[in-house]
Scaffold this active site. Sequence first.
Site, PDB file in Angstrom:
ATOM      1  N   SER A 226     -35.437 -26.794  -9.819  1.00 45.05           N
ATOM      2  CA  SER A 226     -34.434 -26.895  -8.238  1.00 45.05           C
ATOM      3  C   SER A 226     -34.894 -27.206  -7.316  1.00 45.05           C
ATOM      4  O   SER A 226     -34.575 -28.123  -6.644  1.00 45.05           O
ATOM      5  CB  SER A 226     -33.996 -25.763  -7.892  1.00 45.05           C
ATOM      6  OG  SER A 226     -33.259 -24.978  -8.729  1.00 45.05           O
ATOM      7  N   HIS A 227     -37.122 -27.711  -7.354  1.00 42.53           N
ATOM      8  CA  HIS A 227     -36.686 -28.135  -5.913  1.00 42.53           C
ATOM      9  C   HIS A 227     -39.191 -28.151  -6.428  1.00 42.53           C
ATOM     10  O   HIS A 227     -39.156 -27.455  -7.581  1.00 42.53           O
ATOM     11  CB  HIS A 227     -36.824 -27.804  -4.328  1.00 42.53           C
ATOM     12  CG  HIS A 227     -37.889 -26.219  -4.937  1.00 42.53           C
ATOM     13  ND1 HIS A 227     -38.812 -25.487  -4.435  1.00 42.53           N
ATOM     14  CD2 HIS A 227     -36.626 -24.616  -4.404  1.00 42.53           C
ATOM     15  CE1 HIS A 227     -38.463 -23.982  -4.812  1.00 42.53           C
ATOM     16  NE2 HIS A 227     -37.594 -23.871  -4.952  1.00 42.53           N
ATOM     17  N   PRO A 228     -39.326 -29.539  -5.401  1.00 36.77           N
ATOM     18  CA  PRO A 228     -40.798 -29.432  -5.588  1.00 36.77           C
ATOM     19  C   PRO A 228     -41.292 -28.283  -5.198  1.00 36.77           C
ATOM     20  O   PRO A 228     -41.274 -27.399  -4.394  1.00 36.77           O
ATOM     21  CB  PRO A 228     -41.105 -30.828  -4.740  1.00 36.77           C
ATOM     22  CG  PRO A 228     -40.048 -31.369  -4.812  1.00 36.77           C
ATOM     23  CD  PRO A 228     -38.599 -30.365  -4.504  1.00 36.77           C
TER      24      PRO A 228
END
Length: 182
Positions: free
Chosen positions: A94-96
């Site tokens: 979903s995100h780094p």
Amino acid sequence: MQIIIFLISIFYKYKLNLKYSISCGIKTRIIGKNIYLGKNVSILGRLTSSSRGRIQIGDNTTIRFNTIIESETEVIISKNVIISNNVIITDNDSHPTSPLKREKMSLAGTNTDLWDWKHSRSAPIFIGENVWIGRGSLISKGVNIGKGSIVASNAVVTKNVPPYSLVYGNPCIIKSGKYEKR
């Protein structure tokens, strides 16, 4: 109901097979392209696919209330699968995971490209035939769940599950060969 699904499929260019029964609840959301549904599929949750992702759901599969399936790469769910309420199946982070990249995301605001899933790690998910996934479970990126397995309620699955196994706990504990083909 099939007329509504047909109109949605035209608008989003889904590849739905409308010759068969597809049941959707009032809070069902299907977002994205490359979503393929088999016959007699029941969806009471949310399917979200990025422009690069793909979701394929096999025949006679049930997805219960508030379940979320997200794809940046690929999620394949075989036939005769039961997915209970409040399950999350996501093939990406979903995100780094880098703190510097997350800080850059936050500073840029939520409506920027930096929030796109393409900036996170992802790996395909495969769920075999006749699998039962219990309420509140989480299936993480890169996982294969073997045919005939049971994922107990609230299990967090981060590794592959052999066929006919019982999986439970956080992190998951696998009891291989717990169930036999009958």
